[in-house]
Design a protein around this motif. Structure first.
Motif, short mmCIF file in Angstrom:
data_model
loop_
_atom_site.label_atom_id
_atom_site.label_comp_id
_atom_site.label_asym_id
_atom_site.label_seq_id
_atom_site.Cartn_x
_atom_site.Cartn_y
_atom_site.Cartn_z
N LEU A 1 -18.77 3.05 -4.72
CA LEU A 1 -18.28 4.16 -3.90
C LEU A 1 -17.04 4.81 -4.50
CD1 LEU A 1 -18.67 5.65 -1.15
CD2 LEU A 1 -17.05 4.00 -0.19
N ILE A 2 -16.05 4.00 -4.94
CA ILE A 2 -14.79 4.59 -5.42
C ILE A 2 -14.73 4.71 -6.93
CG2 ILE A 2 -13.61 3.66 -3.39
CD1 ILE A 2 -12.21 1.66 -5.22
N GLY A 3 -15.63 4.03 -7.66
CA GLY A 3 -15.66 4.13 -9.11
C GLY A 3 -14.75 3.11 -9.78
N THR A 4 -14.95 2.92 -11.09
CA THR A 4 -14.18 1.92 -11.83
C THR A 4 -12.73 2.35 -12.06
OG1 THR A 4 -15.01 2.85 -13.90
CG2 THR A 4 -16.16 0.93 -13.01
N ALA A 5 -12.40 3.58 -11.75
CA ALA A 5 -11.01 4.03 -11.85
C ALA A 5 -10.45 4.38 -10.47
CB ALA A 5 -10.90 5.24 -12.78
N GLY A 6 -11.21 4.09 -9.42
CA GLY A 6 -10.80 4.50 -8.08
C GLY A 6 -9.52 3.87 -7.60
N GLY A 7 -9.21 2.66 -8.09
CA GLY A 7 -8.01 1.98 -7.64
C GLY A 7 -6.88 2.00 -8.65
N THR A 8 -7.03 2.79 -9.72
CA THR A 8 -6.01 2.81 -10.77
C THR A 8 -4.63 3.14 -10.19
OG1 THR A 8 -7.63 3.47 -12.43
CG2 THR A 8 -5.31 3.87 -12.94
N GLY A 9 -3.65 2.32 -10.57
CA GLY A 9 -2.29 2.52 -10.11
C GLY A 9 -2.00 1.94 -8.75
N HIS A 10 -2.99 1.26 -8.16
CA HIS A 10 -2.84 0.76 -6.79
C HIS A 10 -3.09 -0.74 -6.70
CE1 HIS A 10 -3.60 5.06 -6.23
NE2 HIS A 10 -3.09 4.96 -5.02
N VAL A 11 -2.56 -1.31 -5.65
CA VAL A 11 -2.94 -2.65 -5.20
C VAL A 11 -3.75 -2.46 -3.92
CG1 VAL A 11 -2.09 -4.80 -4.19
CG2 VAL A 11 -1.00 -3.86 -6.24
N ILE A 12 -4.95 -3.05 -3.90
CA ILE A 12 -5.85 -2.87 -2.76
C ILE A 12 -5.65 -3.99 -1.76
CG2 ILE A 12 -8.25 -2.79 -2.01
CD1 ILE A 12 -9.02 -1.75 -4.77
N GLU A 13 -5.48 -3.61 -0.50
CA GLU A 13 -5.54 -4.59 0.58
C GLU A 13 -6.88 -4.41 1.29
OE1 GLU A 13 -3.51 -5.96 4.82
OE2 GLU A 13 -2.32 -4.75 3.42
N TYR A 14 -7.63 -5.50 1.40
CA TYR A 14 -8.91 -5.47 2.09
C TYR A 14 -8.69 -5.85 3.56
CZ TYR A 14 -10.74 -5.39 -2.67
OH TYR A 14 -11.01 -5.04 -3.97
N ALA A 15 -9.14 -4.99 4.45
CA ALA A 15 -8.89 -5.18 5.88
C ALA A 15 -10.17 -4.92 6.66
CB ALA A 15 -7.77 -4.25 6.35
N GLY A 16 -10.13 -5.27 7.93
CA GLY A 16 -11.28 -5.03 8.78
C GLY A 16 -11.99 -6.32 9.16
#
Length: 760
Positions: free
Chosen positions: A202-217
């Motif tokens: 959905l977001i692509g292999t560069a979708g999170g570049t520069g970010h730290v992802i928090e998984y929630a829900g």
């Protein structure tokens, strides 16, 4: 110490703030590292750097070493030593180097004779070495796995491995916050691997570049720790620096009574702190992504990037329908490599091999999931005649756990090869590899070209889907094994026992051993020099020369330098491995017409990439070393993989991000034979065809280091007083992080009450 932070904060903000030793005027921070995992591929050069500079490991109690990447996974029944067990010379040299280094520097080590040996990202959580609220690093990009515990965990390059060993800190710039929320009920047959593959698609292999992802829900809250680890493990495939899940009761229950987790009063203090580790209700995220769980199907990859995903009931895409020429070209390349025709139904794709293992999916729950599918197939189910299937547990303890539950019996009877712990076919640095043209249903994390073996073709799937593929001989919808009839087969099949992991975590916890002076045999030794001897980083002021164009998106580090060139104890001599699969014909070994083989580009000093996300994938610093060794000092691209960007700068190279339009313009100039001049001092790219110069900006600190050829470690050691002050506060506030716990670097072993076995 930095000033206290006020206002609403995310989980990432809180952990970052708790680890800042010092912040520079431009915002670059020196952060403290609580846990460091070490393996054989990315550490030899780091230890040699310490040896050369006469430095020691600052915090042996915060470092844990093992062998995993290129070890054989054959039986160790007659194991005597690395020298007699590891047949491949370069692999043996790396493993021997680790064994020498851990002795010389006094580090805790799980070797091949230790049942606790395993994949770094399996043994850390298994032992309780991984804890909520920590910073955790390793010379491996999938260190993001440990973020499942509510920690900030990320991969680093070899130069940074050396930096952590010497200083227990890293120079980092804080990233942005991204939250991915998945709510609702997952449909039948969908598990954590399907969820993360769907997210990457959905977001692509560069979708999170520069970010730290928090998984929630609700989906992640309902996941077990092992499922959360699988999700966080593949955050790097979405371009993110790290992935994390806030700790909760599931986390605490998993960690309780683990060997290296705190005990007694220390546990109570730790848990009270851990309960504060969650994003504030009004915390702000730079990017929010919301996904309905019902929209996620059993998922499989079809191409050569983790973002190339489709439902198991779907079909291979047709590039003829794609408007974007770059996407169309990338799809055509992937299909050609994968040997697939457009619009082929996924369930018609026949596989040759099945691999269940890797740091993504080699834990006990993964093996139970695969065994359940085999049982569902019926008492006479066997691996299809056209398939070789292997299962590689993530650690020696996972293997013992599975055998105690009888899972190995299910696998062996069905025709699976039951192996010893290791990374195995995930990256094929060991004997477990695909042959050219072979197709594999794999539970690993990357499907890059040649990832599991030169010319090998990889489809990423969940353990359950992998087991289904093994039974049928082709990619298969696992829901076929979840019918009422299948449940009857499971009920009537072999009765398995469910046991607790704590029953196997009984080895004594000892303090790190005392350092032992050694005579080195694994590689060239160096004469120790005083720590103030200066830097070996070359200066970058102005680089002018031939410029090579490259029109490819998502150039991964496996493509920049394949795995067979990682078996080295040096940082040099890697120019021949640069873009090896593109520069040399796999059958004849002859040079191809690839751009870097053609004059004058074979003398290039600058590489201009017209498409984004150069250097994505692995943390292997070898990618930067190979470019540098070839003579390329500057890479210009629209965007970079974050670890590659850092690795390049550590080696006196400039990864320069310009706009897509500017990159395309410069690539066109390069094709016309125009030479470029990159002036870091004036921050300009100049060209000799009279076109206007292009201005750029570079992080001020990194610019200063590059211009002066400064060594990060020497600079950090000037902050010794600040580091000591931080460590004193750390001991007072978080005492469970010292010495593997407390009291003289030794954790008292609490006898574990054997849990009653129940039917599984």
């Amino acid at each position: 110490m930095p000033a206290p932070v006020t206002g609403p904060r995310t989980l990432y903000d809180k952990i970052w703030d708790d680890h800042v030793v010092e912040v520079m005027e431009d915002g670059l921070a020196l952060i403290y590292i609580d846990r460091h995992l070490v393996h054989e591929v990315t550490s030899p050069q780091a230890f040699e750097g310490l040896r050369t500079a006469g430095r020691k490991v600052r915090r042996p109690d915060c470092t844990l070493a093992t062998l995993d990447h290129n070890i054989p996974t054959i039986s160790r029944k007659n194991y005597k030593s690395v020298d007699t067990f590891v047949a491949e010379p370069d692999s043996r040299a790396q493993c021997s180097a680790v064994e020498e280094n851990v002795k010389e520097f006094g580090l805790t080590y799980f070797g091949l004779a230790d049942r606790r040996q395993g994949i770094v990202h399996v043994i850390g959580p298994e032992q309780g070495f991984t804890l909520p609220g920590i910073t955790c690093v390793c010379g491996d990009s999938h260190t993001s796995t440990h973020g499942a515990f509510g920690s900030l965990a990320f991969g680093i390059g070899t130069s940074e491995v050396e930096h952590v060993l010497a200083t227990q800190t890293l120079l980092q710039r804080k990233g942005k916050n991204m939250r991915i929320t998945v709510d609702g009920e997952l449909v039948e047959g969908v598990n954590s691997k399907d969820v993360i593959l769907h997210i990457i698609g959905l977001i692509g292999t560069a979708g999170g570049t520069g970010h730290v992802i928090e998984y929630a829900g609700s989906v992640f809250r309902n996941f077990s720790m092992e499922a959360r680890m699988s999700v966080c493990n593949m955050s790097i495939e979405a371009g993110a620096r790290a992935g994390m899940v806030a700790p909760d009761e599931v986390t605490f229950e998993y960690l309780r009574n683990r060997p290296l987790a705190p005990k007694g009063e220390a546990w109570d203090r730790a848990e009270a702190y851990w309960r504060t580790l969650k994003s504030d209700d009004d915390a702000k995220f730079d990017i929010e992504v919301k996904i309905s769980a019902a929209d996620i199907p059993p998922t499989v990859t079809w191409g050569t990037s983790p973002q190339d995903v489709v439902s198991i009931t779907g079909s291979v895409p047709d590039p003829a329908t794609m408007i974007d020429p770059a996407k169309r070209a990338a799809t055509e390349r992937s299909l050609a490599y994968m040997g697939l025709q457009p619009n082929t139904r996924i369930e018609e794709i026949v596989v040759d091999k099945v691999f269940i293992g890797s740091c993504t999916n080699s834990r006990i729950e993964d093996l139970r999931s695969a065994a359940r599918v085999i049982l569902a197939a019926g008492p006479d189910a066997r691996v299809a005649s056209n398939v070789y299937a292997m299962i590689v547990p993530g650690s020696g303890l996972v293997k013992q756990h599975a055998e105690a539950e009888g899972l190995d019996t299910i696998f062996r009877r069905a025709g699976f090869d039951w192996r010893e712990a290791g990374c195995s076919m995930c990256l094929g640095m060991n004997p477990d590899q695909l042959a050219p043209g072979e197709r594999c249903a794999s539970t690993s994390n990357r499907n890059f070209e040649g990832r599991q073996g030169a010319g090998g073709r990889t489809h990423l799937v969940s353990p359950a889907m992998a087991a289904a593929a093994a039974m049928t001989g082709k990619l298969t919808d696992v829901r076929k094994y979840l019918s009422a009839g299948a449940e009857a087969n499971i009920t009537q099949g072999t009765k398995l026992k469910s046991t607790s992991a704590l029953e196997f975590l009984t080895d004594p916890v000892l303090p790190p051993p005392q350092p032992q002076p050694l005579t080195h045999t694994s590689g060239a030794s160096s004469t120790p020099l005083p720590p103030s001897s200066g830097s070996s980083v070359p200066k970058f002021v102005v680089v002018k020369g031939i410029t090579a164009p490259l029109h490819m998106a998502n150039v991964d580090t496996d493509m920049i330098i394949p795995k067979q060139f990682l078996k080295t104890l040096k940082r040099t001599g890697l120019s021949n491995g640069l873009f090896y699969a593109l520069r040399f014909d796999p059958k004849t070994g002859e040079k191809t017409p690839f751009i870097l083989n053609r004059a004058p580009y074979d003398q290039a000093k600058i590489l201009v990439v017209s498409e984004p996300n150069f250097g994505c994938g692995s943390s292997r610093e070898h990618a930067a070393w190979s470019l540098n060794d070839f003579g390329i000092r500057c890479i210009i691209a629209p965007s970079f993989g974050e670890i590659f960007r850092s690795n390049a700068m550590q080696n006196g190279m400039l990864p320069l991000a310009l706009s897509p339009e500017e990159c395309k313009d410069l690539a066109a100039d390069a094709e016309a034979g125009v030479q470029l001049e990159v002036d870091l001092e004036k921050q300009q790219v100049r060209r000799d065809n009279g076109k206007p110069a292009i201005a750029f900006t570079v992080d001020p600190f990194r610019r200063h280091c590059l211009l002066n050829g400064l060594d990060d470690i020497a600079l950090t050691l000037q902050k010794e007083d600040a580091i000591v002050v931080f460590e004193q506060r750390r001991t007072a506030v978080w005492p469970w992080l010292d010495g593997f716990g407390y009291e003289g670097n030794r954790i008292p072993i609490v006898p574990t009450k054997m849990s009653k076995k129940t039917e599984w």
